[in-house]
Write a protein that holds these residues in place. Structure first.
Motif, PDB file in Angstrom:
ATOM      1  N   SER A   1       1.012  -1.304   0.103  1.00  8.46           N
ATOM      2  CA  SER A   1      -0.030   0.244   0.125  1.00  8.46           C
ATOM      3  C   SER A   1       0.758   1.095   0.066  1.00  8.46           C
ATOM      4  CB  SER A   1      -0.808  -0.022   1.102  1.00  8.46           C
ATOM      5  OG  SER A   1      -1.692  -1.154   1.137  1.00  8.46           O
ATOM      6  N   ALA A   2       0.468   2.164  -0.762  1.00  6.96           N
ATOM      7  CA  ALA A   2       1.180   3.369  -0.715  1.00  6.96           C
ATOM      8  C   ALA A   2       0.257   4.603  -0.940  1.00  6.96           C
ATOM      9  CB  ALA A   2       2.248   3.440  -1.822  1.00  6.96           C
ATOM     10  N   THR A   3       0.780   5.779  -0.264  1.00  4.13           N
ATOM     11  CA  THR A   3      -0.033   6.983  -0.504  1.00  4.13           C
ATOM     12  C   THR A   3       0.455   7.627  -1.968  1.00  4.13           C
ATOM     13  OG1 THR A   3      -0.247   7.126   1.695  1.00  4.13           O
ATOM     14  CG2 THR A   3      -0.602   9.238   0.419  1.00  4.13           C
ATOM     15  N   LEU A   4      -0.614   8.017  -2.882  1.00  5.43           N
ATOM     16  CA  LEU A   4      -0.162   8.847  -4.156  1.00  5.43           C
ATOM     17  C   LEU A   4      -0.722  10.089  -3.980  1.00  5.43           C
ATOM     18  CD1 LEU A   4      -1.067   5.913  -6.594  1.00  5.43           C
ATOM     19  CD2 LEU A   4       1.108   6.555  -5.588  1.00  5.43           C
ATOM     20  N   PRO A   5       0.074  11.203  -4.781  1.00  7.20           N
ATOM     21  CA  PRO A   5       1.197  10.873  -5.567  1.00  7.20           C
ATOM     22  C   PRO A   5       2.491  10.706  -4.743  1.00  7.20           C
ATOM     23  CG  PRO A   5       0.819  13.154  -5.629  1.00  7.20           C
ATOM     24  CD  PRO A   5      -0.338  12.582  -4.755  1.00  7.20           C
ATOM     25  N   ASP A   6       3.382   9.653  -5.360  1.00  8.65           N
ATOM     26  CA  ASP A   6       4.802   9.777  -4.586  1.00  8.65           C
ATOM     27  C   ASP A   6       6.042   9.191  -5.613  1.00  8.65           C
ATOM     28  OD1 ASP A   6       6.740   9.375  -2.893  1.00  8.65           O
ATOM     29  OD2 ASP A   6       5.753   7.329  -2.031  1.00  8.65           O
ATOM     30  N   GLY A   7       6.896   9.432  -5.384  1.00  9.57           N
ATOM     31  CA  GLY A   7       7.871   9.346  -6.546  1.00  9.57           C
ATOM     32  C   GLY A   7       8.478   7.955  -6.828  1.00  9.57           C
ATOM     33  N   ILE A   8       8.564   7.567  -7.998  1.00  8.81           N
ATOM     34  CA  ILE A   8       8.903   6.291  -8.507  1.00  8.81           C
ATOM     35  C   ILE A   8      10.172   5.680  -7.819  1.00  8.81           C
ATOM     36  CG2 ILE A   8      10.632   7.003 -10.140  1.00  8.81           C
ATOM     37  CD1 ILE A   8       8.056   4.167 -10.599  1.00  8.81           C
ATOM     38  N   LEU A   9      11.139   6.591  -7.284  1.00 11.11           N
ATOM     39  CA  LEU A   9      12.255   6.042  -6.388  1.00 11.11           C
ATOM     40  C   LEU A   9      11.903   5.449  -5.204  1.00 11.11           C
ATOM     41  CD1 LEU A   9      14.956   8.618  -7.041  1.00 11.11           C
ATOM     42  CD2 LEU A   9      14.351   6.235  -8.497  1.00 11.11           C
ATOM     43  N   ASN A  10      10.613   6.047  -4.525  1.00  8.41           N
ATOM     44  CA  ASN A  10      10.313   5.538  -3.221  1.00  8.41           C
ATOM     45  C   ASN A  10       9.370   4.429  -3.327  1.00  8.41           C
ATOM     46  OD1 ASN A  10      11.375   7.944  -2.016  1.00  8.41           O
ATOM     47  ND2 ASN A  10       9.823   9.243  -2.153  1.00  8.41           N
ATOM     48  N   LEU A  11       8.546   4.413  -4.465  1.00  7.02           N
ATOM     49  CA  LEU A  11       7.857   3.126  -4.605  1.00  7.02           C
ATOM     50  C   LEU A  11       8.407   1.913  -4.742  1.00  7.02           C
ATOM     51  CD1 LEU A  11       4.761   4.786  -6.665  1.00  7.02           C
ATOM     52  CD2 LEU A  11       4.821   4.358  -4.352  1.00  7.02           C
ATOM     53  N   ALA A  12       9.504   2.086  -5.643  1.00  7.15           N
ATOM     54  CA  ALA A  12      10.583   0.965  -6.022  1.00  7.15           C
ATOM     55  C   ALA A  12      11.002   0.566  -4.653  1.00  7.15           C
ATOM     56  CB  ALA A  12      11.569   1.334  -7.147  1.00  7.15           C
ATOM     57  N   VAL A  13      11.614   1.188  -3.930  1.00  6.72           N
ATOM     58  CA  VAL A  13      12.186   0.998  -2.535  1.00  6.72           C
ATOM     59  C   VAL A  13      11.064   0.348  -1.661  1.00  6.72           C
ATOM     60  CG1 VAL A  13      13.356   1.616  -0.374  1.00  6.72           C
ATOM     61  CG2 VAL A  13      14.010   2.643  -2.630  1.00  6.72           C
TER      62      VAL A  13
ATOM     63  N   PRO B   1      14.004   9.485 -13.535  1.00  5.11           N
ATOM     64  CA  PRO B   1      13.893   9.036 -11.984  1.00  5.11           C
ATOM     65  C   PRO B   1      13.389  10.003 -11.076  1.00  5.11           C
ATOM     66  CG  PRO B   1      16.092   9.697 -12.592  1.00  5.11           C
ATOM     67  CD  PRO B   1      15.298   9.774 -13.946  1.00  5.11           C
ATOM     68  N   LYS B   2      12.820  11.337 -11.746  1.00 10.31           N
ATOM     69  CA  LYS B   2      12.052  12.259 -11.026  1.00 10.31           C
ATOM     70  C   LYS B   2      10.384  12.000 -11.087  1.00 10.31           C
ATOM     71  CE  LYS B   2      15.359  15.612 -10.718  1.00 10.31           C
ATOM     72  NZ  LYS B   2      16.022  17.231 -11.158  1.00 10.31           N
ATOM     73  N   PHE B   3      10.206  10.837 -11.845  1.00 15.43           N
ATOM     74  CA  PHE B   3       8.668  10.674 -12.215  1.00 15.43           C
ATOM     75  C   PHE B   3       7.776  10.534 -11.004  1.00 15.43           C
ATOM     76  CE2 PHE B   3       5.280   7.650 -13.364  1.00 15.43           C
ATOM     77  CZ  PHE B   3       4.571   8.460 -14.573  1.00 15.43           C
ATOM     78  N   MET B   4       6.584  11.231 -10.958  1.00 17.15           N
ATOM     79  CA  MET B   4       5.830  10.985  -9.927  1.00 17.15           C
ATOM     80  C   MET B   4       4.627  10.129 -10.463  1.00 17.15           C
ATOM     81  SD  MET B   4       6.819  12.858  -7.349  1.00 17.15           S
ATOM     82  CE  MET B   4       5.320  12.995  -6.557  1.00 17.15           C
ATOM     83  N   VAL B   5       4.421   9.235  -9.580  1.00 21.54           N
ATOM     84  CA  VAL B   5       3.305   8.331  -9.938  1.00 21.54           C
ATOM     85  C   VAL B   5       1.927   8.913  -9.365  1.00 21.54           C
ATOM     86  CG1 VAL B   5       2.332   6.032  -9.706  1.00 21.54           C
ATOM     87  CG2 VAL B   5       4.862   6.091  -9.818  1.00 21.54           C
ATOM     88  N   GLU B   6       1.179   9.226 -10.268  1.00 17.36           N
ATOM     89  CA  GLU B   6      -0.264   9.966  -9.752  1.00 17.36           C
ATOM     90  C   GLU B   6      -1.297   8.695  -9.731  1.00 17.36           C
ATOM     91  OE1 GLU B   6      -0.638  12.912  -9.206  1.00 17.36           O
ATOM     92  OE2 GLU B   6       1.367  13.832 -10.146  1.00 17.36           O
ATOM     93  N   ALA B   7      -2.386   9.194  -8.860  1.00 20.10           N
ATOM     94  CA  ALA B   7      -3.354   8.083  -8.895  1.00 20.10           C
ATOM     95  C   ALA B   7      -4.005   7.647 -10.088  1.00 20.10           C
ATOM     96  CB  ALA B   7      -4.588   8.936  -7.854  1.00 20.10           C
ATOM     97  N   SER B   8      -3.886   8.573 -11.049  1.00 26.03           N
ATOM     98  CA  SER B   8      -4.289   8.279 -12.602  1.00 26.03           C
ATOM     99  C   SER B   8      -3.652   7.216 -13.162  1.00 26.03           C
ATOM    100  CB  SER B   8      -4.078   9.406 -13.279  1.00 26.03           C
ATOM    101  OG  SER B   8      -2.828   9.695 -13.515  1.00 26.03           O
ATOM    102  N   ALA B   9      -2.641   6.624 -12.349  1.00 23.04           N
ATOM    103  CA  ALA B   9      -2.090   5.332 -12.958  1.00 23.04           C
ATOM    104  C   ALA B   9      -2.589   4.127 -12.525  1.00 23.04           C
ATOM    105  CB  ALA B   9      -0.509   5.418 -12.703  1.00 23.04           C
ATOM    106  N   LEU B  10      -3.566   4.072 -11.729  1.00 21.06           N
ATOM    107  CA  LEU B  10      -4.239   3.135 -11.169  1.00 21.06           C
ATOM    108  C   LEU B  10      -5.344   2.412 -12.257  1.00 21.06           C
ATOM    109  CD1 LEU B  10      -5.393   4.355  -7.871  1.00 21.06           C
ATOM    110  CD2 LEU B  10      -3.489   2.659  -8.203  1.00 21.06           C
TER     111      LEU B  10
END
Length: 415
Positions: free
Chosen positions: A343-355, A385-394
């Motif tokens: 589970s993760a809170t969006l938006p968040d950076g792709i680096l954080n999500l990968a970790v 690497p600065k890509f932000m993952v938005e809720a729209s990606a769901l």
């Protein structure tokens, strides 16, 4: 590694053919014992964690092979020895656990390995024993007089587990120093209670095994035996069972059946045949055929290894489900229910999500993965690497898929 003798008994011959043999005491006599009697054998595991890991699997498979050959395995849980702490392979004293923690760990370990053995009251059914049954009741002075007098401190100082600690000038408590005496006493006690004549272990425990054999001579005038297995490393020399994400635990609550399947699927090419022999029940002639495959065909052998190894630990249904999930996830490009989920809170950076997903250990590793086009979001490579993952990606089901290459996938749901 010593060359295996030519064994005549079914168990030892098969054991050596599968690559599990390292050394034993009294090879000829032990071979005769296996050929003429049902041999009761024990392997011990301390309760230092709530799960064993893949590094213990060779020992567990040894108990399984014994049972398959009609012999009787004893799974000894170290409820007593855990209170002292095995100094082997450690540079510092192990954390002391409470009785409640040890008991909880013991029960959890058993739940994780119960598929490997058949427990019961039959002649070759496995028996679960806790050495706290006798070690907790020992009276100090009588124990020293009966058992301690047979141990030379000079010899104990030469044992590998003690010598290495002292050579590195790391502290060794008197409590830990007694561990080898307690393990030796376990062997004699199991002989008295269950007629146990053999202890099996990894080759690094040989000194403790020999101490038990010697104590059997002195206290019970009986010939006991030891059988050791090799310490397993991969073809590239890495320690077996270690990944970037940490130890590969056997309990499903620690490592899911899917992730366990993936661990075996990622086996190095040079290890496929060896691991099929050690960690599955497949027939040797079929293993010979599979290990001879080349290129893409060898990947099919890895999938068979993954499914068979997972079935032994988690059951056939879980293994087939893991194989199906993997096939859907990275062969058919689907989302695949059953993938590990975070589970993760969006938006968040792709680096954080990968970790957070465990695909990499750090942001710097994530950047390297992106630079090599290896990090994907919903099967599309990420280049920034600065890509932000938005809720729209769901997707329509409210999840997204993070992938590292073609083999590691994690589903993410919004918190």
């Amino acid at each position: 590694m010593p060359a295996a003798p030519i064994f005549k008994s079914d168990f030892l011959r098969t054991f050596a053919e599968r690559g599990a043999y390292y050394d034993c005491s009294g090879a000829e006599e032990l071979d005769k014992l296996f050929a003429t009697e049902r041999v009761t054998t024990y392997i011990g595991f301390d309760c230092t964690a709530d799960s064993l890991h893949v590094g213990s699997l060779v020992q567990l498979m040894t108990l399984r092979r014994l049972q398959q050959a009609g012999h009787k395995p004893i799974l000894l849980m170290g409820g007593g020895t855990t209170k002292a702490g095995d100094p082997s392979g450690k540079d510092e004293t192990r954390q002391l656990l409470t009785n409640e923690q040890i008991e909880a760990n013991k029960n959890s370990i058993l739940s994780g390995v119960q598929h490997l053995l058949k427990f019961g009251d039959g002649p070759s059914d496995a028996v679960l024993v806790d050495n706290a049954e006798w070690l907790d009741k020992i009276e100090w002075i009588p124990f020293l007089r009966e058992v301690g007098r047979h141990f030379s401190v000079n010899r104990m100082l030469t044992m590998e587990s003690v010598k290495i600690r002292l050579e590195r000038e790391q502290p060794l408590s008197f409590l830990e120093f007694n561990y080898s005496i307690m393990q030796a006493y376990d062997f004699v006690e199991l002989y008295k209670r269950y007629g146990c004549r053999l202890q099996s272990s990894g080759s690094d425990q040989w000194g403790n095994v020999v101490s038990g054999i010697d104590l059997g001579h002195r206290l019970a005038n009986v010939q006991l035996y030891g059988l050791t297995t090799p310490l397993i490393t991969t073809a590239s020399g890495a320690k077996m069972g270690k990944t970037a994400a940490g130890a590969v635990w056997l309990n499903a609550g620690r490592v899911s059946p899917y992730d366990y399947w993936q661990f075996w699927r990622n086996t190095e090419d040079g290890d496929v045949g060896r691991f099929l022999r050690l960690f599955t029940d497949m027939k040797l002639d079929e293993i010979t055929r599979l290990e001879s495959l080349q290129g893409a065909e060898l990947n099919e052998a890895k999938k068979i290894l993954a499914t068979e190894a997972t079935a032994i630990l988690h059951g056939r249904e879980a293994a087939d489900k893991a194989a199906g999930t993997a096939r859907q996830a990275f062969e058919q490009g689907g989302m695949a229910e059953g993938l590990p989920t975070i589970s993760a809170t969006l938006p968040d950076g792709i680096l954080n999500l990968a970790v957070a997903a465990g695909l990499v250990a750090s942001n710097s590793e994530a950047r390297k993965l992106i630079a090599n086009n290896g990090l994907k979001l919903n099967d599309v490579a990420i280049s920034d690497p600065k890509f932000m993952v938005e809720a729209s990606a769901l997707n329509a089901d409210g999840v997204l898929k993070l992938s590292s290459g073609k083999k590691k996938h994690v589903l993410m749901k919004p918190a």
